[in-house]
Design a protein around this motif. Sequence first.
Motif, PDB file in Angstrom:
ATOM      1  N   ALA A 197       0.841  -1.191   0.000  1.00 30.49           N
ATOM      2  CA  ALA A 197       0.000   0.000   0.000  1.00 30.49           C
ATOM      3  C   ALA A 197       0.878   1.242   0.000  1.00 30.49           C
ATOM      4  N   THR A 198       0.481   2.222  -0.795  1.00 27.01           N
ATOM      5  CA  THR A 198       1.179   3.507  -0.800  1.00 27.01           C
ATOM      6  C   THR A 198       0.550   4.411   0.245  1.00 27.01           C
ATOM      7  N   ILE A 199       1.193   5.524   0.524  1.00 31.73           N
ATOM      8  CA  ILE A 199       0.628   6.516   1.440  1.00 31.73           C
ATOM      9  C   ILE A 199      -0.732   6.967   0.916  1.00 31.73           C
ATOM     10  N   ILE A 249      -8.598   5.644   4.639  1.00 32.85           N
ATOM     11  CA  ILE A 249      -9.054   6.386   5.819  1.00 32.85           C
ATOM     12  C   ILE A 249     -10.258   7.241   5.463  1.00 32.85           C
ATOM     13  N   GLN A 250     -10.193   7.921   4.317  1.00 34.51           N
ATOM     14  CA  GLN A 250     -11.311   8.759   3.868  1.00 34.51           C
ATOM     15  C   GLN A 250     -12.560   7.915   3.638  1.00 34.51           C
ATOM     16  N   GLU A 251     -12.405   6.762   2.999  1.00 36.83           N
ATOM     17  CA  GLU A 251     -13.551   5.885   2.745  1.00 36.83           C
ATOM     18  C   GLU A 251     -14.163   5.378   4.056  1.00 36.83           C
ATOM     19  N   ALA A 282     -14.049   6.935   6.900  1.00 41.05           N
ATOM     20  CA  ALA A 282     -14.693   8.080   7.547  1.00 41.05           C
ATOM     21  C   ALA A 282     -16.072   8.314   6.930  1.00 41.05           C
ATOM     22  N   ILE A 283     -16.201   8.130   5.631  1.00 40.91           N
ATOM     23  CA  ILE A 283     -17.478   8.305   4.956  1.00 40.91           C
ATOM     24  C   ILE A 283     -18.467   7.250   5.425  1.00 40.91           C
ATOM     25  N   ASP A 284     -18.008   6.005   5.615  1.00 32.24           N
ATOM     26  CA  ASP A 284     -18.868   4.912   6.069  1.00 32.24           C
ATOM     27  C   ASP A 284     -19.431   5.175   7.463  1.00 32.24           C
ATOM     28  N   TRP A 285     -18.695   5.901   8.306  1.00 37.71           N
ATOM     29  CA  TRP A 285     -19.146   6.183   9.664  1.00 37.71           C
ATOM     30  C   TRP A 285     -20.126   7.346   9.708  1.00 37.71           C
ATOM     31  N   SER A 286     -20.234   8.095   8.631  1.00 39.16           N
ATOM     32  CA  SER A 286     -21.114   9.269   8.627  1.00 39.16           C
ATOM     33  C   SER A 286     -22.569   8.881   8.669  1.00 39.16           C
TER      34      SER A 286
END
Length: 81
Positions: free
Chosen positions: A64-66, A73-75, A77-81
Amino acid sequence: MASTIVSDQGQITIPEEIRDYLKLNAGSKIEFVIDEQGQVKIIPLKFSVEDLSGILHYPGIEKATIEDMENAIQEAAIDWS
């Protein structure tokens, strides 16, 4: 050779020349390790994400790259919204 005194509470001040050598600042974390010969070593615990990237690589799985990690992480965070 640098030396210091242990306080009644078991605290020490790391001499400046050692802090400079290990690049320690206020808030830096360190680990004490006893090696196979019984010597105690001080290990600075300061790793950037770049240093840790790919350390859990398994054969056949692409590293995995940075950017991959940031996207994940962004995905999440969206799932927790």
